[in-house]
Design a protein around this motif. Sequence first.
Motif, PDB file in Angstrom:
ATOM      1  N   ASN A 298       0.829  -1.205   0.000  1.00 55.28           N
ATOM      2  CA  ASN A 298       0.000   0.000   0.000  1.00 55.28           C
ATOM      3  C   ASN A 298       0.865   1.256   0.000  1.00 55.28           C
ATOM      4  O   ASN A 298       0.566   2.228  -0.696  1.00 55.28           O
ATOM      5  CB  ASN A 298      -0.915   0.007   1.230  1.00 55.28           C
ATOM      6  N   ALA A 299       1.927   1.229   0.814  1.00 56.87           N
ATOM      7  CA  ALA A 299       2.802   2.392   0.883  1.00 56.87           C
ATOM      8  C   ALA A 299       3.443   2.653  -0.474  1.00 56.87           C
ATOM      9  O   ALA A 299       3.539   3.795  -0.926  1.00 56.87           O
ATOM     10  CB  ALA A 299       3.881   2.169   1.946  1.00 56.87           C
ATOM     11  N   ARG A 300       3.845   1.559  -1.159  1.00 61.11           N
ATOM     12  CA  ARG A 300       4.445   1.722  -2.489  1.00 61.11           C
ATOM     13  C   ARG A 300       3.428   2.256  -3.479  1.00 61.11           C
ATOM     14  O   ARG A 300       3.712   3.150  -4.264  1.00 61.11           O
ATOM     15  CB  ARG A 300       4.964   0.374  -2.984  1.00 61.11           C
ATOM     16  N   LEU A 301       2.225   1.663  -3.422  1.00 65.31           N
ATOM     17  CA  LEU A 301       1.180   2.087  -4.358  1.00 65.31           C
ATOM     18  C   LEU A 301       0.858   3.566  -4.150  1.00 65.31           C
ATOM     19  O   LEU A 301       0.692   4.326  -5.107  1.00 65.31           O
ATOM     20  CB  LEU A 301      -0.087   1.253  -4.135  1.00 65.31           C
ATOM     21  N   ALA A 302       0.761   3.971  -2.870  1.00 67.38           N
ATOM     22  CA  ALA A 302       0.359   5.335  -2.579  1.00 67.38           C
ATOM     23  C   ALA A 302       1.441   6.324  -2.977  1.00 67.38           C
ATOM     24  O   ALA A 302       1.142   7.447  -3.383  1.00 67.38           O
ATOM     25  CB  ALA A 302       0.047   5.467  -1.087  1.00 67.38           C
ATOM     26  N   ALA A 303       2.706   5.905  -2.852  1.00 66.27           N
ATOM     27  CA  ALA A 303       3.789   6.824  -3.176  1.00 66.27           C
ATOM     28  C   ALA A 303       4.104   6.810  -4.665  1.00 66.27           C
ATOM     29  O   ALA A 303       4.673   7.764  -5.191  1.00 66.27           O
ATOM     30  CB  ALA A 303       5.034   6.463  -2.363  1.00 66.27           C
ATOM     31  N   GLY A 304       3.740   5.717  -5.337  1.00 62.90           N
ATOM     32  CA  GLY A 304       4.123   5.539  -6.721  1.00 62.90           C
ATOM     33  C   GLY A 304       3.333   6.429  -7.674  1.00 62.90           C
ATOM     34  O   GLY A 304       2.428   7.152  -7.268  1.00 62.90           O
ATOM     35  N   PRO A 305       3.697   6.385  -8.949  1.00 58.64           N
ATOM     36  CA  PRO A 305       3.036   7.238  -9.935  1.00 58.64           C
ATOM     37  C   PRO A 305       1.615   6.780 -10.257  1.00 58.64           C
ATOM     38  O   PRO A 305       0.812   7.554 -10.778  1.00 58.64           O
ATOM     39  CB  PRO A 305       3.947   7.114 -11.165  1.00 58.64           C
ATOM     40  N   ALA A 306       1.294   5.526  -9.930  1.00 55.62           N
ATOM     41  CA  ALA A 306      -0.025   4.989 -10.289  1.00 55.62           C
ATOM     42  C   ALA A 306      -1.114   5.445  -9.334  1.00 55.62           C
ATOM     43  O   ALA A 306      -2.274   5.132  -9.517  1.00 55.62           O
ATOM     44  CB  ALA A 306       0.025   3.455 -10.313  1.00 55.62           C
ATOM     45  N   ALA A 307      -0.724   6.217  -8.266  1.00 53.59           N
ATOM     46  CA  ALA A 307      -1.677   6.529  -7.193  1.00 53.59           C
ATOM     47  C   ALA A 307      -2.871   7.332  -7.696  1.00 53.59           C
ATOM     48  O   ALA A 307      -3.899   7.381  -7.040  1.00 53.59           O
ATOM     49  CB  ALA A 307      -0.971   7.284  -6.079  1.00 53.59           C
ATOM     50  N   ARG A 308      -2.743   7.993  -8.855  1.00 50.74           N
ATOM     51  CA  ARG A 308      -3.861   8.804  -9.319  1.00 50.74           C
ATOM     52  C   ARG A 308      -4.889   7.980 -10.089  1.00 50.74           C
ATOM     53  O   ARG A 308      -5.994   8.450 -10.328  1.00 50.74           O
ATOM     54  CB  ARG A 308      -3.356   9.930 -10.235  1.00 50.74           C
ATOM     55  N   HIS A 309      -4.492   6.778 -10.473  1.00 48.60           N
ATOM     56  CA  HIS A 309      -5.404   5.946 -11.261  1.00 48.60           C
ATOM     57  C   HIS A 309      -6.593   5.521 -10.392  1.00 48.60           C
ATOM     58  O   HIS A 309      -6.413   5.135  -9.240  1.00 48.60           O
ATOM     59  CB  HIS A 309      -4.639   4.715 -11.761  1.00 48.60           C
ATOM     60  N   PRO A 310      -7.821   5.611 -10.940  1.00 48.68           N
ATOM     61  CA  PRO A 310      -8.998   5.282 -10.122  1.00 48.68           C
ATOM     62  C   PRO A 310      -8.980   3.854  -9.579  1.00 48.68           C
ATOM     63  O   PRO A 310      -9.410   3.620  -8.446  1.00 48.68           O
ATOM     64  CB  PRO A 310     -10.180   5.511 -11.058  1.00 48.68           C
ATOM     65  N   ALA A 311      -8.476   2.914 -10.376  1.00 51.33           N
ATOM     66  CA  ALA A 311      -8.461   1.522  -9.921  1.00 51.33           C
ATOM     67  C   ALA A 311      -7.570   1.379  -8.696  1.00 51.33           C
ATOM     68  O   ALA A 311      -7.907   0.670  -7.740  1.00 51.33           O
ATOM     69  CB  ALA A 311      -7.968   0.603 -11.046  1.00 51.33           C
ATOM     70  N   VAL A 312      -6.430   2.085  -8.699  1.00 51.47           N
ATOM     71  CA  VAL A 312      -5.510   2.002  -7.565  1.00 51.47           C
ATOM     72  C   VAL A 312      -6.132   2.665  -6.347  1.00 51.47           C
ATOM     73  O   VAL A 312      -6.010   2.181  -5.225  1.00 51.47           O
ATOM     74  CB  VAL A 312      -4.164   2.666  -7.928  1.00 51.47           C
TER      75      VAL A 312
ATOM     76  N   GLY B 109      -1.851  11.317  11.773  1.00 47.72           N
ATOM     77  CA  GLY B 109      -1.222  10.283  10.962  1.00 47.72           C
ATOM     78  C   GLY B 109      -1.701  10.324   9.521  1.00 47.72           C
ATOM     79  O   GLY B 109      -0.907  10.212   8.589  1.00 47.72           O
ATOM     80  N   ILE B 110      -3.004  10.512   9.340  1.00 53.02           N
ATOM     81  CA  ILE B 110      -3.564  10.512   7.991  1.00 53.02           C
ATOM     82  C   ILE B 110      -3.013  11.679   7.183  1.00 53.02           C
ATOM     83  O   ILE B 110      -2.668  11.543   6.008  1.00 53.02           O
ATOM     84  CB  ILE B 110      -5.110  10.563   8.064  1.00 53.02           C
ATOM     85  N   VAL B 111      -2.887  12.838   7.832  1.00 58.25           N
ATOM     86  CA  VAL B 111      -2.429  14.011   7.087  1.00 58.25           C
ATOM     87  C   VAL B 111      -0.953  13.869   6.713  1.00 58.25           C
ATOM     88  O   VAL B 111      -0.529  14.352   5.664  1.00 58.25           O
ATOM     89  CB  VAL B 111      -2.677  15.280   7.923  1.00 58.25           C
ATOM     90  N   HIS B 112      -0.171  13.186   7.543  1.00 63.08           N
ATOM     91  CA  HIS B 112       1.263  13.116   7.274  1.00 63.08           C
ATOM     92  C   HIS B 112       1.692  11.855   6.551  1.00 63.08           C
ATOM     93  O   HIS B 112       2.854  11.745   6.168  1.00 63.08           O
ATOM     94  CB  HIS B 112       2.052  13.252   8.588  1.00 63.08           C
ATOM     95  N   ASN B 113       0.804  10.899   6.386  1.00 61.67           N
ATOM     96  CA  ASN B 113       1.202   9.656   5.721  1.00 61.67           C
ATOM     97  C   ASN B 113       0.214   9.337   4.612  1.00 61.67           C
ATOM     98  O   ASN B 113      -0.965   9.109   4.860  1.00 61.67           O
ATOM     99  CB  ASN B 113       1.234   8.511   6.741  1.00 61.67           C
ATOM    100  N   ARG B 114       0.731   9.357   3.371  1.00 60.80           N
ATOM    101  CA  ARG B 114      -0.153   9.238   2.230  1.00 60.80           C
ATOM    102  C   ARG B 114      -0.805   7.859   2.153  1.00 60.80           C
ATOM    103  O   ARG B 114      -1.988   7.738   1.825  1.00 60.80           O
ATOM    104  CB  ARG B 114       0.642   9.503   0.957  1.00 60.80           C
ATOM    105  N   ALA B 115      -0.027   6.810   2.500  1.00 57.96           N
ATOM    106  CA  ALA B 115      -0.593   5.461   2.432  1.00 57.96           C
ATOM    107  C   ALA B 115      -1.743   5.322   3.416  1.00 57.96           C
ATOM    108  O   ALA B 115      -2.794   4.748   3.121  1.00 57.96           O
ATOM    109  CB  ALA B 115       0.481   4.420   2.736  1.00 57.96           C
TER     110      ALA B 115
END
Lengths: 283, 297
Positions: A18-32, B122-128
């Motif tokens: 999840n952390a990778r997905l959220a930080a990655g470039p794909a995070a804007r895609h609706p499916a992600v 936590g939510i505001v500072h961590n994107r995941a």
Amino acid sequence: MTWFWGAILFWLAAWALNARLAAGPAARHPAVRLAIPALFGVTLLVLWEGIVRGLQVSPVILPAPTEIGATIAASLPILWGDFVQTIVKGALSGYVIGCSAAVATAIAIDRSPFLQRGLLPVGNFIAALPIVGTAPILVMWFGFDWQSKAAVVVVMVFFPVLVNTVAGLAASERMQRDLMATWSASYWQTLWKLRLPAAMPFIFNGLKIATTLALIGAIVAEFFGSPTRGMGFRISTAVGQLALPLVWAEIAVAALAGSAFYGLVATIERGVTFWHPSQRGRS
Amino acid sequence: MNRLVPILTVVAAIVAIWYVATVGMNAQWARDQAARAGVELSFGEIVADTLAQERPVLPAPHQVAAELWKLTWVEETTGRRGIVKSGTLSNRSLVYHGWLTLSATALGFAIGTGLGFLLAVGIVHNRAMDLSVMPWAIASQTIPILAIAPMIIVVLASVGLTGIVPKAVISAYLSFFPVVVGMVKGLRSPEVAQLDLLRTYSASAAQVFWKLRLPASLPYLFASMKVGIAAALVGAIVGELPVQQGGLGARLLAGSYYGQTAQIWAALFTAAILAALLVGAVGATERAVLRRLGMAQ
């Protein structure tokens, strides 16, 4: 213990993903954007299952999700009967009566600024009160069946919807009302063609708050007496028998029904207030 | 003056309607009693009877007020178990039961607000965390969470936890989500230009949080705290239903079992007064804090 550590491992792996997905470039895609919360939900379930099995938590304290799922599958007729009794008969009928009464009252007092100045603070005050407390009284008046639950729901949804509708009817601008006046529009024409549409975002805000209140009212009212069916009745009696999987099954149904109800109102809102800035720009 | 007159008019109208309803709803009982005794009641007698019944369908406002007075001041000052004679609060008085409910509400609200605040940070500072937790926090607002109250009470009782803690857990749970949603909105409310300005000062994340985000979020925090404390009170009351160990919820249920309508209404009004006091206290804190920060309108 394999279950326990497996679940912890799954949790860490899912979190890393999840952390990778959220930080990655794909995070804007609706499916992600859909996949990340879904993965989080699945992780919670796996963690729950792993902890219950790994630490051998007694099912009297916390049943595992698989057990709850099995109970849902095995007791569909009971759940459906309770759903009809509580949600369809109690909550929905009360919701419709309460919301229409509130909108009608708002339109009625709209012509009198005096009544508005008096009713709005009182309505705001009552909306903050623990209205579920009226449930024992209404159960006493209207009997054990769904009528008393509908009455509780009516009382609970009335004031939030009333306050929002009154605020909404005041939302059209002076300029717009003057324009209607230059067209010599009657009071009802102005109301119907300008002020009610302008009030819709506010009214729907109240209606959305009221969906949750309606379900809460219908379920809690059953704790004060009900026929031998209904979600509140089932929850309180099943808790007494320590049949916790059935309780969780009812809670799952209540959660699903609540989200579906809210989603339905939100969908209608999107259709009715398509012109509003908060709805534009979404396809 | 300008605002008080309409409000008082509306309140007076409500009391008047209440009296009319009292007469209407209790008249049947009065007529039945008269028919059984074989006497004919005049209209005046029916009205007099309906306003002074022992167990009315709807007690008149003055009966409720009298019951409230009896169960608070009179019970504590002159009752055998009252605070004056025995040194402890009487378990028949609404002061005692109101205090039980209030303490559970306050503890739960403090826990719920604290945890909600931390999760929001936590939510505001961590994107995941934002992407995975936030949809669930919003969705949870549409769920009738109160349905789990009896289960929490019974389950915690089976592991030996009774008294204030289970009620506080329900209150905390109910006040938690409004605070999370409101605080996330509030912590995000600073504008890009303001955040950029702090970046030009090379402020650290902690400095941005303490000097910009937190002050900017306070109006949102107080708005959601008002929602949260009302929800916490409802949670505590419902949490008192399954176990009859005192509290306003227990009084409501006991009153409905024994048909003591005046007792139900008295408990209901105590709950309403508590709710008004709690929301009023949050509102007063809000005004004081915002004025101190120079943010008051």
